[in-house]
Enzyme design. Structure first.
Site, PDB file in Angstrom:
ATOM      1  N   PRO B 141       0.812  -1.087   0.034  1.00  0.00           N
ATOM      2  CA  PRO B 141       0.024   0.054   0.150  1.00  0.00           C
ATOM      3  C   PRO B 141       0.824   1.288   0.111  1.00  0.00           C
ATOM      4  O   PRO B 141       0.487   2.176  -0.824  1.00  0.00           O
ATOM      5  CB  PRO B 141      -0.758  -0.062   1.228  1.00  0.00           C
ATOM      6  CG  PRO B 141      -0.992  -1.663   1.650  1.00  0.00           C
ATOM      7  CD  PRO B 141       0.563  -2.147   1.097  1.00  0.00           C
ATOM      8  N   GLY B 144       5.226   1.480  -3.791  1.00  0.00           N
ATOM      9  CA  GLY B 144       4.743   1.106  -5.276  1.00  0.00           C
ATOM     10  C   GLY B 144       6.047   1.105  -6.125  1.00  0.00           C
ATOM     11  O   GLY B 144       6.805   0.134  -6.277  1.00  0.00           O
ATOM     12  N   ILE B 170      -2.659  -7.308  -6.549  1.00  0.00           N
ATOM     13  CA  ILE B 170      -1.886  -8.507  -6.588  1.00  0.00           C
ATOM     14  C   ILE B 170      -3.031  -9.317  -7.763  1.00  0.00           C
ATOM     15  O   ILE B 170      -3.987  -9.734  -7.370  1.00  0.00           O
ATOM     16  CB  ILE B 170      -1.753  -9.356  -5.526  1.00  0.00           C
ATOM     17  CG1 ILE B 170      -0.739  -8.579  -4.615  1.00  0.00           C
ATOM     18  CG2 ILE B 170      -0.976 -10.582  -5.949  1.00  0.00           C
ATOM     19  CD1 ILE B 170       0.344  -7.868  -4.897  1.00  0.00           C
ATOM     20  N   LEU B 247      10.706  -9.299 -12.751  1.00  0.00           N
ATOM     21  CA  LEU B 247      10.045  -8.223 -13.512  1.00  0.00           C
ATOM     22  C   LEU B 247      10.623  -7.976 -14.889  1.00  0.00           C
ATOM     23  O   LEU B 247      10.196  -7.652 -15.759  1.00  0.00           O
ATOM     24  CB  LEU B 247       9.986  -6.815 -12.694  1.00  0.00           C
ATOM     25  CG  LEU B 247       9.288  -6.822 -11.087  1.00  0.00           C
ATOM     26  CD1 LEU B 247       9.397  -5.607 -10.523  1.00  0.00           C
ATOM     27  CD2 LEU B 247       7.856  -7.243 -11.302  1.00  0.00           C
ATOM     28  N   ALA B 250       8.860 -10.428 -16.879  1.00  0.00           N
ATOM     29  CA  ALA B 250       7.148 -10.223 -17.160  1.00  0.00           C
ATOM     30  C   ALA B 250       7.288  -8.825 -18.211  1.00  0.00           C
ATOM     31  O   ALA B 250       6.379  -8.925 -18.984  1.00  0.00           O
ATOM     32  CB  ALA B 250       6.887  -9.834 -15.454  1.00  0.00           C
ATOM     33  N   GLY B 347     -16.117   6.105 -33.904  1.00  0.00           N
ATOM     34  CA  GLY B 347     -17.086   7.121 -33.455  1.00  0.00           C
ATOM     35  C   GLY B 347     -17.754   6.385 -32.316  1.00  0.00           C
ATOM     36  O   GLY B 347     -17.137   5.736 -31.161  1.00  0.00           O
ATOM     37  N   GLU B 371       3.976  -3.104 -13.293  1.00  0.00           N
ATOM     38  CA  GLU B 371       5.516  -3.516 -13.855  1.00  0.00           C
ATOM     39  C   GLU B 371       6.504  -2.636 -14.020  1.00  0.00           C
ATOM     40  O   GLU B 371       7.099  -2.614 -15.166  1.00  0.00           O
ATOM     41  CB  GLU B 371       5.444  -4.406 -14.834  1.00  0.00           C
ATOM     42  CG  GLU B 371       4.298  -5.816 -14.761  1.00  0.00           C
ATOM     43  CD  GLU B 371       5.153  -6.997 -14.329  1.00  0.00           C
ATOM     44  OE1 GLU B 371       6.192  -6.662 -14.099  1.00  0.00           O
ATOM     45  OE2 GLU B 371       4.499  -8.025 -14.092  1.00  0.00           O
ATOM     46  N   PHE B 391      15.702   8.926  -9.422  1.00  0.00           N
ATOM     47  CA  PHE B 391      14.137   8.432  -9.100  1.00  0.00           C
ATOM     48  C   PHE B 391      13.660   9.328  -7.896  1.00  0.00           C
ATOM     49  O   PHE B 391      12.494   9.328  -7.632  1.00  0.00           O
ATOM     50  CB  PHE B 391      14.296   7.027  -8.617  1.00  0.00           C
ATOM     51  CG  PHE B 391      15.064   6.142  -9.559  1.00  0.00           C
ATOM     52  CD1 PHE B 391      13.973   5.851 -10.666  1.00  0.00           C
ATOM     53  CD2 PHE B 391      16.306   6.028 -10.004  1.00  0.00           C
ATOM     54  CE1 PHE B 391      14.095   5.016 -11.817  1.00  0.00           C
ATOM     55  CE2 PHE B 391      16.771   5.001 -11.056  1.00  0.00           C
ATOM     56  CZ  PHE B 391      15.795   4.580 -11.810  1.00  0.00           C
TER      57      PHE B 391
END
Lengths: 246, 392
Positions: B141, B144, B170, B247, B250, B347, B371, B391
């Site tokens: 939670p 992430g 998950i 990861l 994946a 449309g 991911e 980051f």
């Protein structure tokens, strides 16, 4: 029981058809090839004989190396062995001569060929095979059971069905009805993995006459403009007086 | 939903680069999706339910662990085959592909790569056959994009570990039989543990009311003093690199999967544009629609080549995490842009469940976030080319 399924490599039904070399040759550029649907019904029925009655199933194709993916798919579906006759299949008689040679060598009890391939629609091969080999023959076959040496085949005839009893060795010209579309198998991963190890034998063609030669292909004329009419009376009038079909 | 008339675009004849077996595997998956997924998937997405009846079919086409060796129940295929299977499944639905990705890359891969021989033998064959389903617990939670801050932890109690914490978002959690869970030991080192359904204190509540991946089950993993046998620790790798390795696998699959979703949207839009008549001619004959369609096929073709080359690098063991990030980021954004443009071509019809486009578009909102988010992948490329991680 030893079964041979004859498989043609044909363009997928959704392919766009074009010709080259002055409309004398089919243009394979961008075309996806598949197992001829009439042959796939036969292959699926052969798989049933394999599962239920312990039959051995071989496949044979007359074609150049480019047909091998289609053959490998048939092996992935469950055929045990494959034989490719290394020649371009341009003539029904020539193809039947090649297959007859393989059938004689392999001593097959049952040969299942599609009633016709959906590319050139010759519809000749199973019949010529039966003649060349002197084997029993049922064409347009929509159901087949085998019990020992006796085969019960159902044939589609005009407006109905005919049930026949005959004996092995037998040649079948198969079509939808041998199994239904919902019975057709998608190769599973186990089948694809096993297909890697199965034998695909390539043999050179025997001397045989090509009895026919393609001289020209014509595509159907493009559809003309549609005429919309407002009433049934007007439609009847046009069909009667203009098109002169009623 | 309308019949599935899909025809795969292959503008640069990528098929010529594929082996006979690649095409056999791809075509089998394509045929299966057309037969077993397309006719039902819209209804399941509308009622927000995972179609459990397709698990057997997914196993049959080799979607569970295609690159795991045959000795452990896998198919022993290469990375390009894996990519092609993911592409075909996501052509049907991203939610179904997510289930397959999780099972293969996030459950089977770590057990195969980081697990003991006993763990491999116990779990992999059942996971490959779909008899057992797995999920992967990394995201929490409060953590992430920054998984290293995870709070889930385990204590060595002598004859077992005691696991406490919670995981969120998950895939497969509501029905999974096992979970590969990443947690910190008392020294703060991240390890993988296999937690089995039925262990006391382990629960998996479902996350409801999603607008995305509606045909896929998503939930939480809650560990309240769960006693995990010591034999369930994955011993051969620890630290954040272990889950990130999963990861990578994946994300690679997603870079192919997104192409599938994009192909389906493009194919639908192209067919519709050629049939839809306005102002006395097909809308495909108008310049603005051609711009959309031409850009779509250009972007799909670029994405295909990117994924194919990445597959070659993966096969050779040379693909870097940063290269995988680039492909995942590029291809998912490509797909979501195409879904939005394709929706416009259709449309009003584009918003209905008659067509797959809006479902793909909503699914891809998850795919662009999970991911590794779109932004994080950009920062991975940024860090890779400049040498400055940005980051924080």
């Amino acid at each position: 029981m030893k079964i041979l399924v004859c498989i043609s490599n044909v363009p997928d039904t959704t392919s766009k058809i074009n010709f080259t070399e002055g409309d004398t040759k089919f243009d394979t550029n961008g075309v996806q090839f598949v197992i001829n649907p009439n042959d796939e019904f036969g292959l699926t029925r052969a798989m049933w004989f394999k599962e239920k009655q312990g039959a051995t199933v071989h496949i044979a194709t007359v074609g150049e190396a480019s047909v091998e993916p289609t053959m490998r798919k048939a092996l992935a579906i469950g055929a045990d062995e494959a034989i490719r006759v290394n020649a371009l299949p341009t003539d029904g008689f020539f193809v039947a001569e090649q297959l007859a040679h393989i059938i004689k060598d392999g001593a097959y009890d049952l040969v299942i060929a599609g009633r016709e391939s959906i590319d050139y629609n010759g519809g000749m091969v199973p019949g010529i095979l039966a003649t060349l080999l002197g084997m029993n023959f049922v064409n347009s076959c929509i159901n087949l059971e085998v019990d020992g040496n006796t085969a019960t085949a159902v044939r589609e005839i005009d407006g109905g069905k005919e049930t026949l009893q005959t004996t092995l060795p037998l040649i079948i010209g198969g079509q939808k009805g041998l199994v239904e579309e919902s019975d057709l198998k998608i190769p599973n991963m186990r089948g694809i993995m096993m297909a890697r190890k199965k034998t695909l034998t390539v043999v050179e063609p025997i001397e045989a006459v090509k009895a026919t030669k393609d001289t020209k292909f014509d595509k159907p004329a493009a559809k003309g403009a549609v005429k919309l009419v407002d009433s049934v009376d007007e439609l009847v009038n046009l069909l009667h007086n203009e098109a002169k079909v009623i | 939903m309308r019949p599935d008339l899909f025809e795969a675009p292959d503008y640069y004849h990528l098929d010529d680069l594929l082996s006979e077996e690649h095409k056999l595997v791809r075509d089998a998956a394509r045929q299966w999706v057309k037969r077993d997924v397309s006719p039902i998937i819209e209804a399941y997405a509308q009622k927000a339910e995972f179609p459990k009846q397709i698990l057997g079919g997914l196993a049959e086409i080799g979607a569970f662990g295609p690159y795991i060796p045959e000795a452990y129940g896998g198919a022993g295929l290469d990375q390009i085959s894996y990519g092609l299977i993911m592409q075909e499944i996501e052509r049907g639905d991203s939610g179904v592909r997510s289930t397959a990705s999780v099972q293969s890359s996030l459950v089977m891969y770590p057990i195969y790569t980081y697990g003991t021989e006993e763990q491999r033998k116990k779990y992999l064959p059942k996971l490959a056959s779909g008899e057992m389903m797995g999920c992967f617990g990394l995201t929490e939670p409060n953590h992430g994009s920054n998984p290293s801050g995870m709070e889930t932890k385990f204590k060595d109690m002598g004859d077992h570990y005691l696991l406490n914490g919670a995981k969120l978002w998950i895939s497969n959690s509501p029905f999974a039989d096992i979970a590969v869970v990443w947690a910190k030991n008392e020294e703060g080192r991240i390890h993988g543990l296999i937690v089995e359904r039925g262990m006391e204190g382990f629960s998996t509540p479902e996350t409801h009311n999603k607008w995305s991946l509606r045909a896929s089950a998503t939930g939480e993993l809650i560990f309240d003093n769960v006693k995990v046998p010591k034999a369930n620790l994955l011993p051969n790798k620890s630290g954040l690199g272990a889950p990130l390795g999963c990861l990578d696998s994946a994300r690679y699959g997603i870079s192919w999967g997104a192409i599938g979703a994009a192909m389906d949207c493009y194919d639908t839009a192209l067919r519709y544009a050629k049939e839809r008549i306005q102002f006395g001619k097909p809308i495909a004959a108008t310049q603005l629609q051609q711009k959309k369609l031409a850009e779509m096929i250009t972007e799909i073709t670029k994405a295909q080549l990117l994924a194919f080359r990445l597959g070659q690098l993966k096969n050779e063991g040379k693909a870097t995490s940063a290269q995988i990030s680039m492909a995942k980021r590029n291809n998912v954004e490509m797909a979501i842009t195409i879904a939005r443009e394709a929706r416009q071509v259709l449309g009003g019809m584009g918003i209905t469940g008659e067509y797959s486009i809006m479902r793909h578009m909503m699914n891809l909102e998850s795919v662009i976030t999970y991911e590794g988010t779109h932004d994080i992948h950009l920062l991975i490329t940024g860090a890779d080319i400049t040498g400055f991680p940005a980051f924080q």
